[in-house]
Design a protein around this motif. Sequence first.
Motif, PDB file in Angstrom:
ATOM      1  N   ASN A   1      34.906   6.657   4.065  1.00 35.94           N
ATOM      2  CA  ASN A   1      36.076   7.533   4.045  1.00 35.94           C
ATOM      3  C   ASN A   1      35.718   8.924   4.576  1.00 35.94           C
ATOM      4  O   ASN A   1      36.473   9.514   5.344  1.00 35.94           O
TER       5      ASN A   1
ATOM      6  N   LYS B   1      35.585   8.576   8.200  1.00 35.70           N
ATOM      7  CA  LYS B   1      36.897   8.215   8.765  1.00 35.70           C
ATOM      8  C   LYS B   1      37.857   9.406   8.744  1.00 35.70           C
ATOM      9  O   LYS B   1      38.596   9.625   9.692  1.00 35.70           O
ATOM     10  N   TYR B   2      37.814  10.189   7.669  1.00 41.81           N
ATOM     11  CA  TYR B   2      38.769  11.294   7.548  1.00 41.81           C
ATOM     12  C   TYR B   2      38.193  12.632   8.008  1.00 41.81           C
ATOM     13  O   TYR B   2      38.723  13.689   7.677  1.00 41.81           O
TER      14      TYR B   2
ATOM     15  N   ASP C   1      32.563  15.976   2.945  1.00 40.34           N
ATOM     16  CA  ASP C   1      32.861  15.936   4.382  1.00 40.34           C
ATOM     17  C   ASP C   1      33.530  17.227   4.810  1.00 40.34           C
ATOM     18  O   ASP C   1      33.938  18.042   3.970  1.00 40.34           O
TER      19      ASP C   1
ATOM     20  N   ARG D   1      48.360   5.748   0.124  1.00 39.67           N
ATOM     21  CA  ARG D   1      47.765   6.392   1.290  1.00 39.67           C
ATOM     22  C   ARG D   1      48.472   7.720   1.530  1.00 39.67           C
ATOM     23  O   ARG D   1      49.682   7.809   1.333  1.00 39.67           O
TER      24      ARG D   1
ATOM     25  N   ARG E   1      46.918  11.713  10.019  1.00 40.74           N
ATOM     26  CA  ARG E   1      46.238  10.500   9.557  1.00 40.74           C
ATOM     27  C   ARG E   1      46.875   9.228  10.095  1.00 40.74           C
ATOM     28  O   ARG E   1      46.434   8.137   9.789  1.00 40.74           O
TER      29      ARG E   1
ATOM     30  N   LEU F   1      44.343   0.562   4.079  1.00 43.40           N
ATOM     31  CA  LEU F   1      45.418  -0.044   3.280  1.00 43.40           C
ATOM     32  C   LEU F   1      45.526   0.590   1.887  1.00 43.40           C
ATOM     33  O   LEU F   1      46.275   0.108   1.046  1.00 43.40           O
TER      34      LEU F   1
ATOM     35  N   LEU G   1      39.727   3.459  -2.763  1.00 42.05           N
ATOM     36  CA  LEU G   1      39.470   4.355  -3.888  1.00 42.05           C
ATOM     37  C   LEU G   1      39.925   3.763  -5.217  1.00 42.05           C
ATOM     38  O   LEU G   1      39.374   4.091  -6.268  1.00 42.05           O
TER      39      LEU G   1
HETATM   40  P1  ADP Z   1      42.352   3.941   2.895  1.00 41.75           P
HETATM   41  O1  ADP Z   1      41.295   4.842   3.418  1.00 41.75           O
HETATM   42  O2  ADP Z   1      42.165   2.524   3.263  1.00 41.75           O
HETATM   43  O3  ADP Z   1      43.731   4.427   3.194  1.00 41.75           O
HETATM   44  P2  ADP Z   1      41.468   4.685   0.204  1.00 41.75           P
HETATM   45  O4  ADP Z   1      41.893   4.132  -1.098  1.00 41.75           O
HETATM   46  O5  ADP Z   1      40.019   4.658   0.526  1.00 41.75           O
HETATM   47  O6  ADP Z   1      42.318   3.923   1.290  1.00 41.75           O
HETATM   48  O7  ADP Z   1      41.970   6.193   0.266  1.00 41.75           O
HETATM   49  C1  ADP Z   1      43.281   6.529  -0.137  1.00 41.75           C
HETATM   50  C2  ADP Z   1      43.772   7.751   0.616  1.00 41.75           C
HETATM   51  O8  ADP Z   1      43.021   8.889   0.236  1.00 41.75           O
HETATM   52  C3  ADP Z   1      43.602   7.646   2.112  1.00 41.75           C
HETATM   53  O9  ADP Z   1      44.762   7.101   2.710  1.00 41.75           O
HETATM   54  C4  ADP Z   1      43.345   9.065   2.556  1.00 41.75           C
HETATM   55  O10 ADP Z   1      44.536   9.679   2.933  1.00 41.75           O
HETATM   56  C5  ADP Z   1      42.804   9.761   1.334  1.00 41.75           C
HETATM   57  N1  ADP Z   1      41.346   9.991   1.445  1.00 41.75           N
HETATM   58  C6  ADP Z   1      40.349   9.230   0.954  1.00 41.75           C
HETATM   59  N2  ADP Z   1      39.141   9.769   1.228  1.00 41.75           N
HETATM   60  C7  ADP Z   1      39.391  10.901   1.919  1.00 41.75           C
HETATM   61  C8  ADP Z   1      38.562  11.925   2.506  1.00 41.75           C
HETATM   62  N3  ADP Z   1      37.224  11.887   2.418  1.00 41.75           N
HETATM   63  N4  ADP Z   1      39.192  12.939   3.144  1.00 41.75           N
HETATM   64  C9  ADP Z   1      40.529  13.005   3.225  1.00 41.75           C
HETATM   65  N5  ADP Z   1      41.369  12.088   2.718  1.00 41.75           N
HETATM   66  C10 ADP Z   1      40.807  11.041   2.063  1.00 41.75           C
END
Ligand code: ADP
Length: 389
Positions: A277, A280-281, A305, A324, A330, A336, A340
């Motif tokens: 994550n 990715k973010y 991050d 999400r 994003r 999905l 988390l």
């Molecule tokens: P996914 O990444 O598959 O959408 P997660 O359950 O891992 O699902 O995360 C839920 C949401 O939390 C994500 O859609 C994202 O918007 C936010 N998120 C998670 N980790 C981060 C991060 N490191 N920085 C910013 N937003 C995050």
Amino acid sequence: MRDETGQIVKWFGTCTNIEDQKRIEEALRQSQEHVSILMNSNIIGIFVDEGEQIVEANDTFLRMTGYTREDLCEGRINWRHMTPPEYLALTLQANQALDAQHVVTPYEKEYVCKDGSRLPALVGAVLLQHHPRQAIGFVLDNSARKELEQRKDDFINMASHELRNPLTALKMQTQLVRKRLEKQSQHEAATALARMEGPIKQLERLIAELLDVSKIQAGRLEYVRERVDLDELLREVTATIHHLHPSHTILVRGSVHTSLIGDRDRLGQVFTNLLSNAIKYSPDAQTVEMDLSASDEVVTIRVRDHGLGIPRELRDKIFERFYRVTDPKRKAIPGLGMGLYIVAEIIKHHGGTITVESEVGKGSTFTVTLPRKREAWAWKGRHARRQRL
Ligand code: ADP
């Protein structure tokens, strides 16, 4: 005034304008009519309680719960008795909110009906008076929604199983053909086939997550109990993530110098998820950081991050199932909303905590703590086959 024979000889008349009074009476009549329409409607159960006893209720509430008007008149309806043990804490908490704020915003609970069956309900309440404490409660039958939720969970469970089997076959077949092509020195075809392995792995991970979510919902996620060398595990996880996402450097600072009892694969899943994550973010950043430290009681792992960040009001929501954050930045980032949710569940099972600090546009820090001593937390739930200690 009468004379001595009793005849009326004078009289005085007064005239008062009672228009206002009449208007008030009419408004009262109308409001009583509205209340009675609501009370007699077939839609919402309404009751008045005094202490633990239900002292008034409409027919809908009685029908929903299977009690009779006679039960009500004889004081045989008691909300505490109607509350299953697993909902008692929540109900008492709602009552505290009622005392403090004079209102309880609707929450989900179940009632035990007179015949012992369960009624899923959405319940809200308003305080009527403090002494004696009286409140009016509103109850909506929530069974249809619960049934739909159950059907959705069953579908997810079935779909993840149904998807997994053909995918496993596809994966094995692809590997087999690739190896055969390599043996026959058909390197170009073998490389083309190898490119399929990435997306297959991705699908495999998604299906595994779906399966995990459905197991968590059913309380059937299995855990192995074994000694886990955390430093080694984290080294492995960071190496794998770096291999998969060479765009970012993972800076690891410190170490925990300890092992703990837990499920190695599941803990690996936690940190894989947090690091993925983080990468990715933070599409425009080059590094993510992981800080490790330990005290006598707990080990702390921080994943930081320099990416998009999370709005303050959503910081609890991101741990919910399928949640999400949806903002334009994003939109193109796949996911999905399961990661988390699973992470939080695994950490909870290990007796730990997870929190997040974040600033939109600057980045996020996820902090995980895990208790060092096995005695510090109760190992509950289902245990899998392995028990290497
Ligand atoms: P996914 O990444 O598959 O959408 P997660 O359950 O891992 O699902 O995360 C839920 C949401 O939390 C994500 O859609 C994202 O918007 C936010 N998120 C998670 N980790 C981060 C991060 N490191 N920085 C910013 N937003 C995050």
